[in-house]
Write a protein that holds these residues in place. Structure first.
Motif, PDB file in Angstrom:
ATOM      1  N   PHE A 649     -62.967  43.931  -0.092  1.00 23.70           N
ATOM      2  CA  PHE A 649     -61.812  43.434  -0.461  1.00 23.70           C
ATOM      3  C   PHE A 649     -61.021  44.302  -1.474  1.00 23.70           C
ATOM      4  O   PHE A 649     -59.944  44.156  -1.251  1.00 23.70           O
ATOM      5  N   GLU A 650     -61.565  44.950  -2.074  1.00 24.86           N
ATOM      6  CA  GLU A 650     -61.044  45.746  -3.098  1.00 24.86           C
ATOM      7  C   GLU A 650     -60.060  47.147  -2.266  1.00 24.86           C
ATOM      8  O   GLU A 650     -59.211  47.216  -2.666  1.00 24.86           O
ATOM      9  N   GLU A 651     -60.900  47.444  -1.370  1.00 27.43           N
ATOM     10  CA  GLU A 651     -59.897  48.228  -0.310  1.00 27.43           C
ATOM     11  C   GLU A 651     -58.918  47.535   0.192  1.00 27.43           C
ATOM     12  O   GLU A 651     -57.716  48.245   0.468  1.00 27.43           O
ATOM     13  N   ALA A 652     -58.948  46.556   0.628  1.00 31.30           N
ATOM     14  CA  ALA A 652     -57.783  45.583   1.356  1.00 31.30           C
ATOM     15  C   ALA A 652     -56.481  45.448   0.328  1.00 31.30           C
ATOM     16  O   ALA A 652     -55.574  45.666   0.625  1.00 31.30           O
ATOM     17  N   SER A 653     -57.141  44.994  -0.904  1.00 32.23           N
ATOM     18  CA  SER A 653     -56.165  44.803  -1.952  1.00 32.23           C
ATOM     19  C   SER A 653     -55.379  46.125  -2.354  1.00 32.23           C
ATOM     20  O   SER A 653     -53.967  46.160  -2.399  1.00 32.23           O
ATOM     21  N   ILE A 679     -42.682  40.533  -4.723  1.00 29.75           N
ATOM     22  CA  ILE A 679     -42.911  40.386  -3.080  1.00 29.75           C
ATOM     23  C   ILE A 679     -44.202  39.591  -2.946  1.00 29.75           C
ATOM     24  O   ILE A 679     -45.243  39.842  -3.711  1.00 29.75           O
ATOM     25  N   SER A 680     -44.412  38.914  -1.647  1.00 29.26           N
ATOM     26  CA  SER A 680     -45.536  38.255  -1.453  1.00 29.26           C
ATOM     27  C   SER A 680     -45.575  37.991   0.070  1.00 29.26           C
ATOM     28  O   SER A 680     -44.548  38.251   0.877  1.00 29.26           O
ATOM     29  N   LYS A 681     -46.654  37.464   0.606  1.00 24.19           N
ATOM     30  CA  LYS A 681     -46.927  37.542   2.180  1.00 24.19           C
ATOM     31  C   LYS A 681     -45.682  36.216   2.532  1.00 24.19           C
ATOM     32  O   LYS A 681     -45.078  36.491   3.565  1.00 24.19           O
ATOM     33  N   LYS A 709     -50.113  42.029   8.208  1.00 21.81           N
ATOM     34  CA  LYS A 709     -51.241  42.362   8.621  1.00 21.81           C
ATOM     35  C   LYS A 709     -52.190  42.604   7.334  1.00 21.81           C
ATOM     36  O   LYS A 709     -53.367  42.036   7.605  1.00 21.81           O
ATOM     37  N   LEU A 710     -51.630  43.406   6.562  1.00 22.14           N
ATOM     38  CA  LEU A 710     -52.486  43.863   5.215  1.00 22.14           C
ATOM     39  C   LEU A 710     -52.797  42.687   4.517  1.00 22.14           C
ATOM     40  O   LEU A 710     -54.049  42.394   3.819  1.00 22.14           O
ATOM     41  N   TYR A 711     -51.596  41.897   4.166  1.00 18.78           N
ATOM     42  CA  TYR A 711     -51.867  40.637   3.531  1.00 18.78           C
ATOM     43  C   TYR A 711     -53.270  39.819   4.141  1.00 18.78           C
ATOM     44  O   TYR A 711     -53.925  39.337   3.396  1.00 18.78           O
ATOM     45  N   ASN A 712     -52.933  39.712   5.476  1.00 20.40           N
ATOM     46  CA  ASN A 712     -53.924  38.752   6.256  1.00 20.40           C
ATOM     47  C   ASN A 712     -55.592  39.332   5.976  1.00 20.40           C
ATOM     48  O   ASN A 712     -56.284  38.516   5.693  1.00 20.40           O
ATOM     49  N   ALA A 713     -55.504  40.615   6.159  1.00 20.06           N
ATOM     50  CA  ALA A 713     -56.837  41.285   5.871  1.00 20.06           C
ATOM     51  C   ALA A 713     -57.529  41.062   4.365  1.00 20.06           C
ATOM     52  O   ALA A 713     -58.364  40.910   4.202  1.00 20.06           O
ATOM     53  N   GLU A 714     -56.436  41.276   3.347  1.00 22.62           N
ATOM     54  CA  GLU A 714     -56.665  40.840   2.144  1.00 22.62           C
ATOM     55  C   GLU A 714     -57.404  39.558   1.786  1.00 22.62           C
ATOM     56  O   GLU A 714     -58.477  39.349   1.479  1.00 22.62           O
ATOM     57  N   ILE A 715     -56.535  38.631   2.494  1.00 21.43           N
ATOM     58  CA  ILE A 715     -56.909  37.030   2.310  1.00 21.43           C
ATOM     59  C   ILE A 715     -58.309  36.860   2.856  1.00 21.43           C
ATOM     60  O   ILE A 715     -59.163  36.308   2.566  1.00 21.43           O
ATOM     61  N   ALA A 716     -58.653  37.469   4.212  1.00 18.48           N
ATOM     62  CA  ALA A 716     -59.742  37.136   4.983  1.00 18.48           C
ATOM     63  C   ALA A 716     -60.865  37.654   4.179  1.00 18.48           C
ATOM     64  O   ALA A 716     -61.954  37.265   4.201  1.00 18.48           O
ATOM     65  N   ALA A 717     -60.835  39.150   3.495  1.00 19.29           N
ATOM     66  CA  ALA A 717     -61.838  39.789   2.807  1.00 19.29           C
ATOM     67  C   ALA A 717     -62.175  38.865   1.765  1.00 19.29           C
ATOM     68  O   ALA A 717     -63.085  38.674   1.185  1.00 19.29           O
ATOM     69  N   LYS A 718     -60.874  38.443   1.006  1.00 16.49           N
ATOM     70  CA  LYS A 718     -61.458  37.577  -0.306  1.00 16.49           C
ATOM     71  C   LYS A 718     -62.053  36.152   0.221  1.00 16.49           C
ATOM     72  O   LYS A 718     -62.956  35.819  -0.641  1.00 16.49           O
ATOM     73  N   LYS A 719     -61.679  35.563   1.195  1.00 16.46           N
ATOM     74  CA  LYS A 719     -62.407  34.287   1.712  1.00 16.46           C
ATOM     75  C   LYS A 719     -63.846  34.644   1.869  1.00 16.46           C
ATOM     76  O   LYS A 719     -64.675  33.958   1.770  1.00 16.46           O
TER      77      LYS A 719
END
Length: 811
Positions: A649-653, A679-681, A709-719
């Motif tokens: 998650f930290e890497e995705a962020s 800026i936001s998703k 795509k990066l935002y989605n990866a971050e969201i998925a990692a956080k979830k």
């Protein structure tokens, strides 16, 4: 379930303090302590039919509860207290606080609400099952409130309370202990709230007969209540001025006692007003100065002792050195051998004054044969505690040990012969710095080392304690330079790592940890056997004394520093744990409970575990076993997986942050997606839709697709982290219900208590290395450059400046 005592006292003080409004703490304490008294005697009467205090119908705390919300609650409480006072001959003792005083408690609805809330607060205290340490819950609650009221009461009104730590020293240095018998007597002529007398009584488990006198009417009443609250109903506490109107007399003579302790008001100027009978107190001496009553109290106490009597009195340092009449009295006391010892205390310990005080120990037994005065300078041993200083457990134990064993320690204690005190240069002056120099030795600079380099061997020799413990470390760190001087054998920045890498240091640290383990294993059966009948004071005394004795022969480590690590952990954590186990048993004590949320009293506990979210979230408190211990023992793999997911998650962020930082700038590929520099998703998705419709620049579209795509990866990692944590929290909560009593004991005794104590004592070992490293680095840097080298460097710099000036045409 029993609450932690520390939480209980904190909420009790917070609630009381919140409800006192503008009233001074010294006045408010009378209301609070009266309610505490009524609650205690009411609870005790329910559980003890033989209680010495009769709680009649219409005079109980239950009657106060019934008055909650009543418009006439103040008047009703006054009448309830009056019924209780009359039934027990406690008029003018428990009925001094007026619960119907509109000036102090407010008018109408304000008073009604304030008193109703106060009664509710005290209803939460249940003293029926209070059995630990005599009446531990009550005693500690009272102590806690008294200390806070004394702190809040200001300079002139805190004199009703002697700090418990100092009281324990007085009791122990006069010789009150397990061998003291119930028929022996202790007397305090200025007893205040009685806290000092009660601490003395606590040192005599078989009991001791208590006598006290107090001048202030409200404080005398406080003392009477205090004695009853601590099961000393028969204590003889009388009212009046001790000097002008002593209450303990027989045939016009002062009554005598086995022991006396006192914390008299310092340097009272009006002590002799109304004095018409000296009762022989000044016979053989002179009358103390009219404007300073310190020696009047000391001589009164001396006269009140039996022929073998002993006393400990807290007085200002001035009694040790002031001249004129006081010097004459002091000389007479010394020549008669009546002063056994002097203990200098830290400044700012007491609530009535910030000046440093001392304990004067008197002893009539074998006084004529006494050849010296044992002195201790304990002025540097304390910890800051809010606006005051406080003695730590190690300070108390060290003072008592050293005094009772008459052990001489450089810069701390010594036996000073009366012949030295009588020398013309001293002239019976007892000022402690004359006889004990407690200052640190001067760090002398070596001129020869500054001129020619090298570290003086005398400075290295001064670290002999380390070389005794680590014999080969000196030769590793230092090499000979010339006779009397050495050089560092390693770079000054490598000293710490060299020490830590030393086999001898590693062996020393391992031996310390093993010693703690053996000590803990010795006492583990006693800790496993904690029940409702355990005496916590006896338990910790056994643990502490054994730990002290085991570490006494260990080089370098101060056994009192090690002892303090145990005692500070005991007071902050273990004592609460023991109390809960005693009250509820191991299994119930380890059961999670819902957190307390009391909006009326503005109390809100911080949960240890939250299951669910929003309004439906269930918040749990684990008083005995924190969730982290359950996870560490049973779910280490699951926690490791969450740690890995957190890294992902930290890497995705970080990927999002870096891409945004690169492209969300003026003229950047994400500039059009920004809104007021944000800026936001959602903004990126909206811009992508618009960019595609407008057939915008292909690079911008690719950039928007990539950031989404990066935002989605971050969201998925956080979830993934959140879902795994929720699952682990539920599993952890369920595990509490599966624990056997043996599981609970292993978690508490080994994973919690043992582990923390080993770690804390290990920190003392680490502190040793830091002190050694700091000193070696200081010496290395001090003598790193000789004066000659510095002169050479100065000449080089001067030549460079001259050349620069010449180049610029300046001669």
């Amino acid at each position: 379930m029993a609450l932690k005592k520390s939480d209980l006292y904190t909420s009790l003080w917070k609630s009381c303090d919140e409800l006192r409004g503008g009233m001074d703490a010294s006045q408010y304490k009378d209301y609070i302590l009266t309610l505490l008294f009524v609650k205690y005697v009411s609870d005790k009467a329910k559980s003890d039919p033989n209680s010495l205090i009769d709680v009649p119908e219409g005079g109980s705390f239950d009657d106060m509860l019934a008055a909650k919300g009543d418009k006439e609650i103040g008047d009703r409480i006054n009448k309830i207290i009056a019924v209780l006072a009359e039934a027990n001959d406690l008029q003018k003792v428990i009925d001094l606080a007026d619960f119907n005083d509109e000036e102090k408690l407010g008018k109408g609805k304000e008073m009604q609400d304030r008193l109703s809330k106060l009664v509710t607060i005290f209803n939460d205290l249940d003293f029926r099952g209070s059995r630990a340490e005599g009446d531990d819950l009550l005693g500690d609650a009272y102590e806690y409130l008294m200390r806070h009221f004394a702190t809040e009461s200001g300079k002139s009104k805190g004199q009703f309370y002697t700090p418990a730590e100092v009281s324990r020293i007085l009791a122990k240095v006069v010789g009150i202990n397990a061998d003291t018998t119930q028929d022996q007597t202790v007397y305090d002529p200025t007893c205040g709230s009685g806290s000092l007398l009660l601490k003395v009584a606590a040192e005599a488990p078989r009991g001791i007969t208590i006598y006290g006198q107090e001048k202030d009417n409200a404080t005398w009443a406080l003392s009477k209540m205090n004695m009853i609250l601590h099961d000393n109903e028969v204590a003889d506490i009388r009212k009046g001025d001790t000097i002008t109107s002593p209450q303990f007399t027989h045939n016009d003579q002062l009554r005598t006692f086995d022991f006396a302790v006192a914390n008299p008001p310092f340097s009272v100027k009006s002590w002799s007003n109304g004095l018409d009978n000296e009762y022989g107190r000044f016979d053989g001496y002179v009358q103390p100065p009219e404007k300073n009553g310190d020696y009047a109290f000391l001589l009164h106490i001396l006269k009140s002792l039996k022929s073998t009597g002993k006393a400990a009195v807290i007085l200002p340092h001035g009694v040790l050195f002031r001249g004129n009449a006081e010097a004459t009295i002091r000389t007479g006391l010394l020549k008669r051998g009546l002063i056994k010892g002097i203990i200098g205390l830290p400044a700012n310990l007491f609530y009535g004054t910030g000046i440093p005080a001392c304990i004067v120990v008197l002893d009539k037994e074998n006084a004529q044969a006494r050849t010296g005065v044992f002195m201790i300078d304990a002025s540097k041993g304390f910890i800051k505690d809010g606006p005051k200083n406080r003695l730590r457990s190690q300070d108390i134990h060290k003072i008592v040990d050293i005094f009772n064993k008459q052990t001489e320690i450089e810069r701390y204690s010594r036996m000073v012969l009366l012949t030295e005190i009588a020398e013309p240069k001293n002239d019976y002056n007892l000022n402690i710095p004359r006889y004990i120099d407690s200052s640190e030795p001067e760090d002398i600079q070596d001129l020869h080392a500054h001129l020619h380099g090298g570290i003086p061997d005398r400075d290295v020799d001064a670290l002999a304690g380390y070389w005794d413990a680590f014999p080969s470390l000196r030769s590793t760190l230092f090499t000979p330079n010339r006779p009397g001087y050495s050089d560092l054998a390693v770079d000054v920045t490598s000293v710490q790592q060299t020490v830590l890498d030393s086999d001898e240091f590693k062996q020393f640290a391992a031996k310390v940890a093993a010693k703690v383990d053996r000590w803990f294993n010795t006492h583990r059966p006693d800790l496993e056997a904690i029940t409702a009948d355990t005496k916590p004071n006896t338990l910790i005394a056994s643990l502490g004394e054994d730990l002290l004795s085991r570490f006494k022969p260990v080089p370098l480590l101060d056994e009192y520093d090690v002892y303090e690590q145990l005692m500070s952990y005991w007071h902050s954590v273990v004592h609460d744990d023991v109390f809960i186990v005693m009250s509820d048993g191991w299994t119930k004590a380890a059961t999670p409970r819902k957190t307390i949320e009391d909006k009326e009293r503005k109390l809100s506990e911080i949960p240890d575990l939250v299951v669910g979210s929003g309004r439906s979230a269930a918040k749990y408190k684990m008083d005995l076993i924190p969730p982290v211990l359950i996870v560490a023992r049973y779910f280490a793999d699951e926690q490791a997986k969450i740690n890995e997911l957190n890294v992902e998650f930290e890497e995705a962020s970080r990927a999002v942050e870096e891409y945004v930082e690169e492209h969300a700038v003026d003229d950047g590929l994400l500039a059009e997606a920004m809104d007021e520099d944000k800026i936001s998703k959602a903004l990126c998705a909206a811009r992508l839709k618009k960019a595609k419709a407008e057939k915008a620049d292909r690079d911008e579209i690719k950039a928007l697709e990539h950031i989404i795509k990066l935002y989605n990866a971050e969201i998925a990692a956080k979830k993934a982290v959140r879902d795994s944590q929720v699952e682990l929290d539920l599993t952890t909560l369920k595990k509490y219900g599966d624990l056997t009593e043996e599981d609970i004991k292993q978690l508490v005794l080994d994973d919690k208590w043992r582990a923390i104590i080993v770690k804390r004592i290990g920190s003392e070992v680490n502190a040793l290395t830091l002190e050694l490293v700091a000193r070696i680095q200081q010496l290395g840097e001090r003598y790193a450059e000789t004066v000659g080298a510095l002169d050479g460097e100065l000449e080089r710099l001067e030549a460079r400046v001259t050349n620069y000036l010449a180049d610029m045409g300046v001669k």
